[in-house]
Design a protein around this motif. Structure first.
Motif, PDB file in Angstrom:
ATOM      1  N   LEU A  23       0.826  -1.204   0.000  1.00 45.51           N
ATOM      2  CA  LEU A  23       0.000   0.000   0.000  1.00 45.51           C
ATOM      3  C   LEU A  23       0.863   1.258   0.000  1.00 45.51           C
ATOM      4  CD1 LEU A  23      -2.045  -2.220   0.712  1.00 45.51           C
ATOM      5  CD2 LEU A  23      -3.156  -0.587   2.252  1.00 45.51           C
ATOM      6  N   GLN A  24       0.407   2.241  -0.769  1.00 42.46           N
ATOM      7  CA  GLN A  24       1.157   3.482  -0.961  1.00 42.46           C
ATOM      8  C   GLN A  24       1.102   4.359   0.286  1.00 42.46           C
ATOM      9  OE1 GLN A  24       2.661   4.217  -4.108  1.00 42.46           O
ATOM     10  NE2 GLN A  24       3.712   5.827  -2.991  1.00 42.46           N
ATOM     11  N   GLY A  25       2.271   4.909   0.658  1.00 45.22           N
ATOM     12  CA  GLY A  25       2.342   5.897   1.717  1.00 45.22           C
ATOM     13  C   GLY A  25       2.790   5.335   3.044  1.00 45.22           C
ATOM     14  N   CYS A  26       3.634   6.113   3.752  1.00 48.05           N
ATOM     15  CA  CYS A  26       4.094   5.720   5.079  1.00 48.05           C
ATOM     16  C   CYS A  26       4.266   6.958   5.943  1.00 48.05           C
ATOM     17  CB  CYS A  26       5.420   4.960   4.986  1.00 48.05           C
ATOM     18  SG  CYS A  26       6.000   4.310   6.580  1.00 48.05           S
ATOM     19  N   THR A  40       6.123   7.986   0.004  1.00 45.16           N
ATOM     20  CA  THR A  40       5.294   9.143  -0.318  1.00 45.16           C
ATOM     21  C   THR A  40       3.838   8.729  -0.488  1.00 45.16           C
ATOM     22  OG1 THR A  40       4.889  10.891  -1.957  1.00 45.16           O
ATOM     23  CG2 THR A  40       5.841   8.838  -2.762  1.00 45.16           C
ATOM     24  N   PHE A  41       2.938   9.660  -0.234  1.00 45.46           N
ATOM     25  CA  PHE A  41       1.520   9.385  -0.431  1.00 45.46           C
ATOM     26  C   PHE A  41       1.063   9.724  -1.845  1.00 45.46           C
ATOM     27  CE2 PHE A  41       1.948   9.608   4.133  1.00 45.46           C
ATOM     28  CZ  PHE A  41       1.145   8.568   4.558  1.00 45.46           C
ATOM     29  N   GLU A  42       1.971  10.214  -2.663  1.00 46.81           N
ATOM     30  CA  GLU A  42       1.681  10.474  -4.065  1.00 46.81           C
ATOM     31  C   GLU A  42       1.934   9.206  -4.879  1.00 46.81           C
ATOM     32  OE1 GLU A  42       0.374  13.347  -4.939  1.00 46.81           O
ATOM     33  OE2 GLU A  42       0.575  14.075  -2.882  1.00 46.81           O
ATOM     34  N   GLY A  43       1.209   9.080  -5.980  1.00 43.76           N
ATOM     35  CA  GLY A  43       1.420   7.949  -6.866  1.00 43.76           C
ATOM     36  C   GLY A  43       0.631   6.732  -6.444  1.00 43.76           C
ATOM     37  N   GLY A  74       5.289   0.584   2.041  1.00 42.16           N
ATOM     38  CA  GLY A  74       4.655   1.646   2.816  1.00 42.16           C
ATOM     39  C   GLY A  74       4.201   1.166   4.198  1.00 42.16           C
ATOM     40  N   GLU A  75       3.175   1.821   4.668  1.00 37.02           N
ATOM     41  CA  GLU A  75       2.533   1.438   5.924  1.00 37.02           C
ATOM     42  C   GLU A  75       1.048   1.265   5.653  1.00 37.02           C
ATOM     43  OE1 GLU A  75       0.949   0.398   9.295  1.00 37.02           O
ATOM     44  OE2 GLU A  75       3.084   0.287   8.834  1.00 37.02           O
ATOM     45  N   CYS A  76       0.589   0.005   5.701  1.00 37.69           N
ATOM     46  CA  CYS A  76      -0.773  -0.294   5.255  1.00 37.69           C
ATOM     47  C   CYS A  76      -1.836   0.417   6.076  1.00 37.69           C
ATOM     48  CB  CYS A  76      -1.008  -1.793   5.248  1.00 37.69           C
ATOM     49  SG  CYS A  76      -0.837  -2.616   6.851  1.00 37.69           S
ATOM     50  N   THR A  77      -1.579   0.685   7.362  1.00 30.75           N
ATOM     51  CA  THR A  77      -2.607   1.313   8.192  1.00 30.75           C
ATOM     52  C   THR A  77      -2.784   2.797   7.907  1.00 30.75           C
ATOM     53  OG1 THR A  77      -1.073   1.738  10.018  1.00 30.75           O
ATOM     54  CG2 THR A  77      -2.268  -0.361  10.044  1.00 30.75           C
ATOM     55  N   CYS A  78      -1.917   3.373   7.076  1.00 30.63           N
ATOM     56  CA  CYS A  78      -2.111   4.773   6.672  1.00 30.63           C
ATOM     57  C   CYS A  78      -3.321   4.913   5.747  1.00 30.63           C
ATOM     58  CB  CYS A  78      -0.855   5.312   5.986  1.00 30.63           C
ATOM     59  SG  CYS A  78       0.509   5.655   7.118  1.00 30.63           S
TER      60      CYS A  78
END
Length: 238
Positions: A23-26, A40-43, A74-78
């Motif tokens: 999953l995207q973003g951390c 990053t939370f982009e893309g 990433g960090e899935c819980t984000c």
């Protein structure tokens, strides 16, 4: 849900052959991260719960040896709400579920009934050092550790051994002291050796890789495993 990668992996992200979604973003900024493209939370590529469920069901024949689906990052819980929705759908289909998390989400316990195995990092026992290196302290992580130890039947705690950060005999004694406060009969522990698999990806992402001389030998890992084992902790290697 936004993902930046997916694919099958055997036994390293939970039991059996598993379809792993990144999953995207951390929310952390660990300088040794092996997936900097997911920080990053982009893309990322958007996928609905319905699309994910169709894909997973089509892959059921591949879930041998107790396999299933793992969400990591990433960090899935984000992406908490999307993750929870996906887990609910998968449990309805009786598909084995695992999440790999840094343990920072204050809502993590909501997911306990929905995951068959909880894989959680514990990078450092000291709040200030944790914050200095990752950008966030570990107070919520410790709260979630306690909750997992008390309430989840299958927990794997992973400590990434990073030279100059958390990889000394004294560090292992401190980790053992932290874990020994709890009943860990439902918990396994794994020490992971530092590697530079993500170094080239940092450069491709336009970022500077700042970690140097952080390697830990296999002999050191064996010694640290023994320290944790002597404190009554169950040590595994996946």
């Amino acid at each position: 849900m936004k993902i930046f990668g997916k694919g099958f992996n055997f036994s390293q992200d939970g039991p059996g052959n598993r379809l792993v979604y990144h999953l995207q973003g951390c929310n952390l900024s660990c300088p040794w991260c092996s997936n900097p493209e997911g920080m990053t939370f982009e893309g990322g590529v958007a996928i609905t719960t319905e699309e994910l469920l169709r894909e997973v069901i089509s892959c059921k024949p591949m879930f041998f040896d107790g396999g299933g689906v793992t969400f990591t990052g990433g960090e899935c819980t984000c992406q908490f709400d999307a993750l929870k929705e996906a887990l609910i759908s998968l449990k309805r289909e009786r598909i084995h579920t695992v999440i790999e998390t840094n343990g920072t989400s204050p809502r993590l316990t909501e997911l306990f009934p929905l995951v068959d195995e909880l894989i959680m990092d514990c990078k450092h026992y000291d709040n200030d050092i944790h914050e200095k290196f990752t950008g966030i302290g570990n107070k919520q992580i410790k709260t979630n550790l306690k909750a997992a130890f008390q309430n989840h039947p299958c927990v794997l705690i992973r400590i990434p051994l990073i030279g100059g950060f958390n990889a000394s005999e004294q560090d292992m004694e401190q980790f053992a002291a932290l874990f020994s406060e709890f009943d860990t009969s439902n918990v396994r522990f794994e020490l992971l050796l530092y590697h530079e698999y993500g170094k080239d990806k940092w450069e491709k992402c336009g970022k500077t890789y700042t970690v140097h001389n952080a390697f830990v030998s296999e002999e050191e890992r064996k010694r640290y495993n023994e320290i944790l084992h002597n404190h009554g902790l169950q040590i595994v290697r996946t």
